[in-house]
Design an enzyme around this catalytic site. Structure first.
Site, PDB file in Angstrom:
ATOM      1  N   GLU A 165       0.855  -1.393  -0.024  1.00 16.87           N
ATOM      2  CA  GLU A 165       0.069   0.133   0.047  1.00 16.87           C
ATOM      3  C   GLU A 165       0.897   1.241  -0.132  1.00 16.87           C
ATOM      4  O   GLU A 165       1.871   1.323   0.376  1.00 16.87           O
ATOM      5  CB  GLU A 165      -0.847   0.031   1.242  1.00 16.87           C
ATOM      6  CG  GLU A 165      -0.273  -0.302   2.465  1.00 16.87           C
ATOM      7  CD  GLU A 165       0.734   0.690   2.884  1.00 16.87           C
ATOM      8  OE1 GLU A 165       0.855   1.776   2.797  1.00 16.87           O
ATOM      9  OE2 GLU A 165       2.009  -0.165   3.380  1.00 16.87           O
ATOM     10  N   GLY A 305       6.652  -0.156   3.773  1.00 22.92           N
ATOM     11  CA  GLY A 305       5.237  -0.316   3.120  1.00 22.92           C
ATOM     12  C   GLY A 305       5.557  -0.739   1.802  1.00 22.92           C
ATOM     13  O   GLY A 305       6.656  -1.213   1.480  1.00 22.92           O
ATOM     14  N   GLU A 306       4.747  -0.343   0.880  1.00 19.26           N
ATOM     15  CA  GLU A 306       5.002  -0.514  -0.697  1.00 19.26           C
ATOM     16  C   GLU A 306       4.590  -2.133  -0.964  1.00 19.26           C
ATOM     17  O   GLU A 306       4.848  -2.604  -2.084  1.00 19.26           O
ATOM     18  CB  GLU A 306       6.031  -0.031  -1.227  1.00 19.26           C
ATOM     19  CG  GLU A 306       6.527   1.351  -0.870  1.00 19.26           C
ATOM     20  CD  GLU A 306       7.704   1.964  -1.528  1.00 19.26           C
ATOM     21  OE1 GLU A 306       8.390   1.236  -2.026  1.00 19.26           O
ATOM     22  OE2 GLU A 306       8.135   3.134  -1.271  1.00 19.26           O
ATOM     23  N   GLY A 307       4.661  -3.241  -0.147  1.00 13.23           N
ATOM     24  CA  GLY A 307       4.763  -4.340  -0.372  1.00 13.23           C
ATOM     25  C   GLY A 307       6.210  -4.837  -0.278  1.00 13.23           C
ATOM     26  O   GLY A 307       6.562  -5.902  -0.682  1.00 13.23           O
TER      27      GLY A 307
END
Length: 338
Positions: A165, A305-307
């Site tokens: 996300e 984050g960001e995966g």
């Protein structure tokens, strides 16, 4: 991708786990039997053995493989930023989406190394959700739309889905969801996010407490709409859609794990096909994992984050399956096993 819209946020809005595909215990048992025959002491590969069995049960075969891996990053903006809970402007969300598209973010590098196709879904960045201290973040229709967009982004042919996300302010949203679902004090779930100092964390705690008090007494789906963001709803939609296609899911850190808290509140079994990638540096994450009874695969002190953590965990999962499928059995190696 999928055109279906299987979610409706009214009444019993989330599907029952009993109506979705279940773990294949027969395939898992055959995978365990194979593990017992491989040229190693029993249990010596630790968590890797468990991961191989997990994949076998969800893919329905004792020799599961990852030929097609999908990574999805959902991005959204949040009205609660009006309360001053984040030191960065919401424009950063869109700028990071552009960075993803240009291949310049950490997730681009890690998804490539992990062998995952990366997709980024920006969810109405020019239209932040409502301020959760003043009213609901989303209407039921808006939440359903975000869930449906998350579901539609899932590749039904994928062997594994990793989720990430991006959204300025979403650590506050995550703390609100976790606090609403699992209780405790608001401060239990609040961390630094993208750089809050002690004063900023105190403000976030007050904001989270006020929002959760305002929206108390709601059912799980209503809680998602009232306190969540579009990216959180999209993550829930993607998780449910993956389950419909027997696709195991690797959730990234605190934000992704908190996003699925309403699903856990509705029925913990809805998350049986999900793994948690890593223990986030956000202090509420390990508490959240304990509530969900899910042990993170990695602990690297990450909180980007960001995966990114999910992409790294995918590499571990690939290693687990490489050993499971590629190692010789004692019989094949001509070794007496005792």
């Amino acid at each position: 991708m999928n055109d279906q819209t299987p979610f409706a946020l009214s009444g019993t809005s989330f599907p029952s786990a009993d109506d979705l595909p279940q773990f294949d215990n027969d395939a898992a048992e055959r995978a365990r039997a194979r593990q017992a025959q491989l040229t190693k002491p029993p249990g010596s590969l630790g968590r890797l053995e468990d991961l191989a069995v997990f994949m076998a049960g969800w893919k329905g075969t004792n020799r599961p493989a990852i030929d097609r891996a999908q990574a999805l990053v959902f991005a959204g903006n949040h009205g609660v930023c009006a309360q001053g809970v984040n030191p960065f402007p919401q424009a950063v969300t869109g700028l990071m989406v552009d960075n993803f598209a240009a291949g310049g973010a950490a997730i681009n590098q890690l998804a490539t190394v992990a062998g995952a196709t990366l997709g980024v879904v920006a969810l109405d960045l020019d239209r932040p959700t409502g301020d959760i201290t003043e009213g609901p973040a989303m209407t039921a229709d808006e939440c359903q739309d975000a869930m449906s967009r998350g579901a539609a982004a899932v590749d039904s042919e994928a062997d594994i889905l990793i989720l990430g996300e991006m959204g300025i302010g979403n650590s506050t949203i995550s703390a609100a969801l976790a606090h609403a679902v699992f209780g405790g004090e608001a401060s239990d779930w609040v961390g630094r996010g993208t750089g809050s100092d002690a004063e900023g964390m105190s403000l976030k705690s007050r904001v989270v407490a006020a929002a959760v008090t305002r929206h108390a007494g709601l059912d799980p789906a209503e809680t998602l709409a009232a306190l969540g963001g579009r990216e959180q709803a999209a993550i829930c939609g993607a998780v449910l859609e993956a389950r419909r296609h027997r696709i195991p899911v690797i959730l990234d850190g605190y934000i992704c794990t908190a996003a699925i808290s309403p699903l856990a509140a509705a029925d913990p079994a809805l998350l049986d096909h999900c793994l948690v990638a890593h223990k986030s540096a956000e202090p509420g994450h390990i508490r959240l994992c304990e509530r969900l009874d899910k042990a993170p695969i990695l602990d690297l002190g990450m909180a980007l984050g960001e995966g990114t953590g999910a992409a790294l965990a995918l590499m571990v999962l690939r290693g687990a399956l490489a050993c499971h499928n590629g190692m010789a059995t004692f019989e094949e190696a001509g070794i007496a096993d005792g």
